[in-house]
Design an enzyme around this catalytic site. Structure first.
Site, PDB file in Angstrom:
ATOM      1  N   ASP A  81      -2.294 -32.865  74.973  1.00 54.63           N
ATOM      2  CA  ASP A  81      -1.014 -33.061  75.652  1.00 54.63           C
ATOM      3  C   ASP A  81       0.118 -32.799  74.680  1.00 54.63           C
ATOM      4  OD1 ASP A  81      -0.270 -35.662  74.283  1.00 54.63           O
ATOM      5  OD2 ASP A  81      -2.178 -36.233  75.174  1.00 54.63           O
ATOM      6  N   GLU A 116     -24.767  -9.555  61.198  1.00 56.58           N
ATOM      7  CA  GLU A 116     -23.854 -10.546  61.787  1.00 56.58           C
ATOM      8  C   GLU A 116     -22.802 -10.982  60.767  1.00 56.58           C
ATOM      9  OE1 GLU A 116     -26.472 -12.865  65.169  1.00 56.58           O
ATOM     10  OE2 GLU A 116     -26.932 -13.259  63.061  1.00 56.58           O
TER      11      GLU A 116
END
Ligand code: DGJ
Length: 729
Positions: A533, A613
């Site tokens: 928030d 990777e």
């Protein structure tokens, strides 16, 4: 100048670049809401109707006029008990036990700059911001309400907060004090709210308003995973690029309530504020109570514009500190790599792999302190567990720094384990009701953050740790909902104040720590996105968005989050496969693309990756460093709806239109599948754009109307990435 007042007609107008907000104090002193929408430049009160509606009574002052009713008029701040039967913004119990309030206009003032709110996070403005204050008074009781409007003209942002003042002689009890009350007398509206659960936060749901009251709220003491303190009202035809919408978010991290009432006359009222459930506040004579802030915006260019307005105000006028607009460090967090099972050697091995690939910072998560080998013990004992970190934190930090990385650390300050030295010393510091067994959440209890001694203890131990080593980052976690509200320090009649006092205590501690350590980056977290928030963003410019690190699921979570919150606020990491929350396997490139739509990092042991990777990871890090500013400070466009479509796609557009990055993933690939054409947004129609890696030059208009043809996908969760640069020819 953004506030215009016609003293004669008592019309108050707030004008921003594109929007206008109007109120009028009428002949009885009732402050009516007149307009919020497109800038109109004319008094819109001619649109008001005065119908004689049955069972909508008339205030005494209106005499025999049956058409004047507080139950039908659009009001600026509605009250209980005096004939407006719709949702009230304010409810007060007076010393005689009655609840009626009849607020009438008393005075107003306009000030340069944006007001601030004592002890609470709020939007801050520059010298161009303005504040309008309108004071209303209930003469019988002496209760006054100061309605405050902060205006950021260029951003099309208006903020709302109210001060409730007791000018009477006896204590009154506030039962409810909304921050925002917005009446919209015209138009049909749908609402978008954001619901969810742990590991699946902020799922947007759009629905037509039904007659009656719809609510999105939390009573958990946190803003919660389940509902977010933000809402959008939009016209039924509103899309990303067209149509009307009004948005509101709450700058508060505790229990909240957003209510929308669609009334008998098809008028809409929106209120937003502290959740009145489990809340009361004693207001002694002469005292005042300041509500937290709600922020609103309006767009008649659809939802993208609304999101841009909110992204900007959160990024530039709510987030603070060194990192508000600065490049964020790319971090590696050990949580999903080790959980509680680590020692300093394991951590250093993870750091070594990460530093070789270009990661900036190592974050040591839960388990480094007290007796913390699992989640049943140790919270509150914020001293290093030297069985795990041999040689202490200082040595570990220096070793990490020697690898060319910075160091960050995890805290969960608001919590206490019963199995801790702290609990044994201070059982009364835990929130629990004498004579009742408290609810446990993840085996833990909460500290009573309203207490000064608790705040001081936490400040002291956290300062000690931060000063004991060169720490550049804190992850501030919070892993349960609050219950059993009771403070050993408050008298019975003030126990209802605890939920808000908890928030004031938390904010005060955050303020002290962020001021004392301005160079430390704070990242908020509450089991991922349980306290995502604008209140937390005032202290922590980024928040761990969700404990779900599965790239496919994350596209949905980040999509919902993007309606209100900027990309820079979204903590997002590449984790291992099979994913720890869903078991899903997604390509590493796709995982990185998803995590890049946020404050980027990794959450796995990079040493377990193949050489190919690892080479990918190195490239990803370089890519984020290259595009980081475009991603965090550009305009963000949602190009698909991943909750419905087979594709998640989004766009970052530089403010000056010079550069565009489109990213996303195609969820499922089918044989002989037609290629996707993706319509871009926010480009200059006449400008020419060159697609990276090709000789193709396309007009903005073509890219927006016709779209861009994506390469054929291969496999599931196939990555999408296109970079375009504006060119002269
Ligand atoms: C919940 C957080 O969201 C996780 O990332 C991790 O920090 C754990 N808590 C640690 O307990």
């Amino acid at each position: 100048m953004s506030v215009y007042i016609d003293e004669k007609s008592r019309l108050f107008c707030i004008r921003t670049n594109n929007t206008e907000y109007q109120m009028k104090a009428d002949e009885y002193g009732v402050l009516k809401h007149i307009w919020y929408g497109k800038k109109v430049g004319s008094d819109m009160s001619y649109l008001l109707e005065y119908p004689d509606v049955g069972f909508s009574g008339n205030p005494y002052c209106a005499g025999d006029d049956r058409t004047y009713s507080l139950n039908t008029l659009p009001l600026e701040y509605s009250c209980e008990g005096t004939g407006d039967y719709r949702i009230s913004a304010l409810s007060v119990t007076h010393s005689d036990g009655s609840n009626a309030l009849d607020l009438r206009y008393k005075s107003h003032s306009v000030k340069k700059g944006k007001y601030s709110i004592k002890g609470l996070p709020a939007v801050y403005g520059d010298s161009e911001a303005e504040t309008l204050e309108i004071t209303l008074c209930d003469t019988a009781s002496g209760i006054e309400v100061v309605l405050r409007y902060g205006v950021l003209e260029k951003l099309d942002i208006i903020t709302r907060s109210a001060v409730i003042r007791n000018n009477g002689e006896k204590t009154a009890v506030i039962n409810k004090a909304a921050s925002l009350c917005l009446d919209i007398p015209f138009g049909d509206w749908e609402w978008i709210h954001f619901h969810g659960r742990h590991t699946m936060e902020r799922v947007p749901e759009r629905a037509p308003l039904f007659y009656g009251i719809q609510e999105s709220s939390s009573t958990r003491g946190t803003s919660s995973h389940q509902q977010n303190p933000s809402v959008i009202l939009c016209s039924p035809d509103c899309t990303e690029q067209s149509g009307e919408c009004i948005g509101a978010f709450f700058v508060y991290s505790g229990s909240f309530s957003t209510k929308i009432e669609y009334d008998q006359l098809r008028q809409t009222r929106l209120t937003m504020g502290i959740n009145p459930e489990l809340f009361t506040w004693n207001l002694s004579a002469g005292e005042e109570f300041e509500t937290p802030e709600a922020v609103i915006t309006y767009s008649d260019n659809g939802l993208s514009q609304l999101s841009h307005n909110f992204h900007r105000v959160i990024r530039e006028n709510i987030c603070r500190g060194k990192y508000k607009l600065a490049e964020r460090p790319i971090l590696i967090n050990n949580w999903e790599a080790t959980y509680f099972d680590f020692d300093e050697e394991k951590i250093l091995a993870i750091a070594k792999e990460a530093s070789a690939l270009g990661v900036d910072m190592l974050v040591l998560d839960d388990g480094w302190f007290g007796k913390r080998d699992g989640d049943t013990s140790g919270l509150g004992d914020w001293f290093v567990n030297e069985n795990k970190i041999k040689g202490g934190l200082g040595k570990l930090v220096e070793n990490v720094k020697a690898l060319g990385m910075r160091f960050g650390i995890w805290f969960e300050p608001e919590m206490i384990s019963e199995d801790s030295y702290l609990y044994r010393a201070h059982p009364d510091w835990a929130i629990q009701i004498p004579g009742r067994q408290p609810m446990r959440g993840r085996y833990q209890l909460l500290l009573d953050m309203s207490r000064k001694d608790v705040q001081d203890y936490l400040y002291g131990v956290m300062c000690d740790i931060l000063r004991s080593a060169d720490i550049s980052y804190i992850k501030w976690d919070m892993n349960r909902s609050i219950s059993d509200w009771y403070s050993a320090e408050l008298p019975p009649e003030r126990q209802g104040e605890l939920p808000h006092r908890y928030m004031l205590g938390l904010y005060s501690l955050l303020e002290r720590l962020t001021s004392e350590f301005p160079d430390v980056l704070f990242e908020g977290c509450s089991g991922g996105g349980g306290r995502f928030d604008a209140g937390m963003l005032y202290y922590c410019p980024q928040i761990w968005c969700s404990d779900d690190t599965d790239a496919f699921e994350r596209t949905k979570i980040q999509y919902g989050t993007s309606y209100i919150y900027p990309v820079s606020a979204v903590g997002s990491h590449v984790s291992t496969v099979p994913n720890h929350q869903t078991g899903r396997i997604t390509p590493i490139e796709t995982r990185a693309i998803t995590a890049m739509a946020g404050s980027f990092g990794y959450e796995l042991d990079l040493g377990t990756l193949s050489d190919d990777e690892k080479a990918d990871v190195e490239k990803q890090i370089k890519k984020f460093k290259k595009y980081g500013s475009l991603i965090h400070n550009g305009k963000y466009y949602r190009l698909s709806d991943p909750l419905k479509d087979n594709i998640a796609a989004w766009e970052f557009a530089a403010e000056d239109g010079s550069e565009i990055l489109v990213q996303g993933m195609i969820f499922r690939t089918e044989p002989n599948m037609k290629r996707y054409s993706l319509k871009l947004a926010g480009l200059e129609p006449q400008a020419l754009y060159k697609m990276a890696g090709t000789d193709e030059i396309i007009t903005g208009s073509a890219l927006m109307k016709g779209g861009i043809l994506l390469p054929a996908s291969w496999g599931d969760y196939s990555p999408v990435e296109i970079h375009l640069v504006r060119t002269e020819n």
